[in-house]
Write a protein that holds these residues in place. Structure first.
Motif, PDB file in Angstrom:
ATOM      1  N   ALA A 184       0.830  -1.211   0.000  1.00  0.00           N
ATOM      2  CA  ALA A 184       0.000   0.000   0.000  1.00  0.00           C
ATOM      3  C   ALA A 184       0.860   1.256   0.000  1.00  0.00           C
ATOM      4  N   LEU A 185       1.935   1.244   0.781  1.00  0.00           N
ATOM      5  CA  LEU A 185       2.817   2.408   0.834  1.00  0.00           C
ATOM      6  C   LEU A 185       3.589   2.587  -0.475  1.00  0.00           C
ATOM      7  N   LEU A 186       4.076   1.476  -1.036  1.00  0.00           N
ATOM      8  CA  LEU A 186       4.799   1.558  -2.300  1.00  0.00           C
ATOM      9  C   LEU A 186       3.891   1.972  -3.455  1.00  0.00           C
ATOM     10  N   SER A 187       2.612   1.635  -3.369  1.00  0.00           N
ATOM     11  CA  SER A 187       1.669   1.947  -4.447  1.00  0.00           C
ATOM     12  C   SER A 187       1.514   3.438  -4.662  1.00  0.00           C
ATOM     13  N   THR A 196       3.168  -4.451  -5.933  1.00  0.00           N
ATOM     14  CA  THR A 196       2.878  -5.851  -5.622  1.00  0.00           C
ATOM     15  C   THR A 196       4.063  -6.737  -5.958  1.00  0.00           C
ATOM     16  N   LEU A 197       4.706  -6.467  -7.088  1.00  0.00           N
ATOM     17  CA  LEU A 197       5.861  -7.265  -7.486  1.00  0.00           C
ATOM     18  C   LEU A 197       6.985  -7.166  -6.460  1.00  0.00           C
ATOM     19  N   ILE A 198       7.290  -5.953  -6.021  1.00  0.00           N
ATOM     20  CA  ILE A 198       8.361  -5.766  -5.035  1.00  0.00           C
ATOM     21  C   ILE A 198       8.008  -6.461  -3.717  1.00  0.00           C
ATOM     22  N   ALA A 199       6.766  -6.255  -3.244  1.00  0.00           N
ATOM     23  CA  ALA A 199       6.347  -6.877  -1.986  1.00  0.00           C
ATOM     24  C   ALA A 199       6.346  -8.396  -2.098  1.00  0.00           C
ATOM     25  N   ALA A 200       5.924  -8.909  -3.254  1.00  0.00           N
ATOM     26  CA  ALA A 200       5.901 -10.362  -3.454  1.00  0.00           C
ATOM     27  C   ALA A 200       7.309 -10.934  -3.457  1.00  0.00           C
ATOM     28  N   TYR A 243       0.617 -11.748  -7.086  1.00  0.00           N
ATOM     29  CA  TYR A 243       1.164 -10.890  -8.143  1.00  0.00           C
ATOM     30  C   TYR A 243       0.486 -11.169  -9.474  1.00  0.00           C
ATOM     31  N   ARG A 244       0.275 -12.440  -9.789  1.00  0.00           N
ATOM     32  CA  ARG A 244      -0.390 -12.788 -11.041  1.00  0.00           C
ATOM     33  C   ARG A 244      -1.823 -12.255 -11.074  1.00  0.00           C
ATOM     34  N   SER A 245      -2.507 -12.314  -9.933  1.00  0.00           N
ATOM     35  CA  SER A 245      -3.872 -11.818  -9.862  1.00  0.00           C
ATOM     36  C   SER A 245      -3.928 -10.312 -10.080  1.00  0.00           C
ATOM     37  N   VAL A 246      -3.021  -9.586  -9.430  1.00  0.00           N
ATOM     38  CA  VAL A 246      -2.993  -8.131  -9.588  1.00  0.00           C
ATOM     39  C   VAL A 246      -2.582  -7.763 -11.008  1.00  0.00           C
ATOM     40  N   LYS A 382       7.039  -9.850 -17.694  1.00  0.00           N
ATOM     41  CA  LYS A 382       8.238  -9.034 -17.472  1.00  0.00           C
ATOM     42  C   LYS A 382       8.465  -8.893 -15.955  1.00  0.00           C
ATOM     43  N   TRP A 383       9.715  -8.655 -15.604  1.00  0.00           N
ATOM     44  CA  TRP A 383      10.028  -8.469 -14.181  1.00  0.00           C
ATOM     45  C   TRP A 383       9.412  -7.173 -13.683  1.00  0.00           C
ATOM     46  N   PHE A 384       9.696  -6.083 -14.394  1.00  0.00           N
ATOM     47  CA  PHE A 384       9.000  -4.834 -14.155  1.00  0.00           C
ATOM     48  C   PHE A 384       8.315  -4.455 -15.447  1.00  0.00           C
ATOM     49  N   GLY A 385       7.691  -3.313 -15.478  1.00  0.00           N
ATOM     50  CA  GLY A 385       7.036  -2.871 -16.707  1.00  0.00           C
ATOM     51  C   GLY A 385       5.566  -3.196 -16.679  1.00  0.00           C
TER      52      GLY A 385
END
Length: 388
Positions: A184-187, A196-200, A243-246, A382-385
């Motif tokens: 939530a904070l990173l968002s 979500t990717l970073i937190a996951a 992460y996949r769901s988001v 992708k990892w990011f993006g």
């Protein structure tokens, strides 16, 4: 969730227990009891301890669910698993601030309970409280001190257990509450997908550490701790699924309904036989069907699983009206697929009618086609993006 059955309903939210909960709880009590030579009374108290723990977990999950309700997010159910509880929300809160409060509400319930139970302990002197702590927290398998009543020990134990639950859940290992708070904070600066990717990934790294710690006895000629391994595996796979769901939710928010709908579809009618519909189904182009009456009014849907159920029963001469579902979830061609994605997650819709802005039926969104298209798009990972 398959294998979970309802045991209660509070605030119109079902509470379900997965069958593995009872199997593993019983297994844990028996394993711990035989491993440490407990007598029957000690094993009984151990079982009571586990049940109390999961009662507190239910209160914790209702903290999430009722706070989410304040922000317009419904909770499908609360499920008790051997490694904790899960409040399954219809969708994530839209604003990061709302997600923050929903995530932290569970630990705050435990903090409030810890404070409430601790008030009782002020009737003792500091030395007495420390003596109870030594007996309850640090003594091996001995939770009972002769100089204090069962009530004294139980209330201190409840206070201590709530502190442990709040602290454990605030660890920033997604998908635990600490990871959701981090997300939530990173968002705020990164957007929900990358947050979500970073937190996951942080959660998965911590999960690998827990698994390593749990199995390190293999190399150190010591015991393996199955609980660390179990929790680690749960975090590892749940973080990836989240992460996949988001990522999929982010994707469908960028795709219009008319991009995936099928404009040409077969109309089936209330009096059609299942056998006739199976002939259309056998062509392989359609899996779920819209059902009309003789005046072309849309009456319901015949999803694939109901059609196959009729075939399995050899009820081929039955009419469509016997197996159709009357719930209809209409879509507008110009809207994005996010609402359709949410409906398909919580219902047996199968097919949803699509209308243009002038309320004319222009197509159908088939669950099978929808899933196949999203699966193809998800392959470009992708990892990011951003998602395509």
């Amino acid at each position: 969730m398959t294998g979970a059955f309802r045991v209660a309903r509070f605030f119109n939210i079902p509470v379900r227990v997965h069958w593995s909960f009872f199997v593993l709880v019983l297994g844990y009590v028996l394993y711990a009891g035989f491993d440490t030579d407990w007598d029957k009374m000690a094993m009984l108290w151990s079982g009571i301890f586990v049940l109390v723990l999961f009662f507190l977990v239910v209160l914790h999950e209702f903290g999430h669910a009722l706070t989410a309700r304040l922000y317009g997010v419904n909770t499908r159910d609360i499920i008790l698993l051997p490694i904790g509880g899960v409040a399954r929300l219809d969708h994530l809160p839209e604003k990061p601030a709302h997600e923050f409060w929903v995530a932290i509400a569970g630990p705050l319930v435990n903090v409030a309970l810890a404070i409430l139970f601790s008030l009782y302990l002020f009737r003792f002197t500091p030395d007495q409280r420390w003596e109870i702590m030594n007996g309850v927290v640090f003594a091996k398998g001995n939770f009972f001190l002769d100089t204090y009543t069962n009530l004294d020990r139980f209330i201190f134990f409840m206070a201590w257990l709530n502190v442990i639950l709040a602290t454990f859940n605030l660890i920033p290992a997604f998908p635990m509450d600490g990871g959701r708070i981090l997300r939530a904070l990173l968002s705020i600066g990164l957007g929900r997908l990358n947050a979500t990717l970073i937190a996951a990934r942080i959660g998965q790294l911590m999960a690998l550490g827990m698994i390593t710690w749990g199995v390190q006895g293999i190399w150190a000629a010591g015991p393996i701790n199955p609980m660390y391994v179990l929790i680690g595996l749960f975090i590892l796979f749940t973080a990836e699924n989240e992460y996949r769901s988001v990522r999929m939710e982010d994707m469908v928010s960028k795709i219009k309904v008319n991009e995936l709908m099928r404009g040409n579809f077969s109309r089936i009618y209330l009096d059609d036989s299942i056998e006739d519909v199976l002939k259309v189904y056998a062509l392989g182009l359609e899996r779920n069907f819209l059902v009309f009456d003789q005046w072309q009014n849309l009456m319901g849907v015949l999803p694939e699983f109901k059609l196959l159920d009729a075939r399995k029963k050899k009820d081929l001469q039955a009419t469509v009206s016997k197996y159709m579902l009357s719930d209809i979830y209409p879509l507008v061609s110009a809207e994005n697929l996010r609402s359709a994605f949410g409906v398909l997650q919580v219902s047996d819709a199968g097919a949803m009618p699509v209308y243009n802005p002038w309320n004319r039926l222009v197509g159908v969104l088939d669950e099978h086609q929808f899933a196949q298209d999203l699966k193809k798009r998800m392959k470009d990972r992708k990892w990011f993006g951003k998602t395509p």
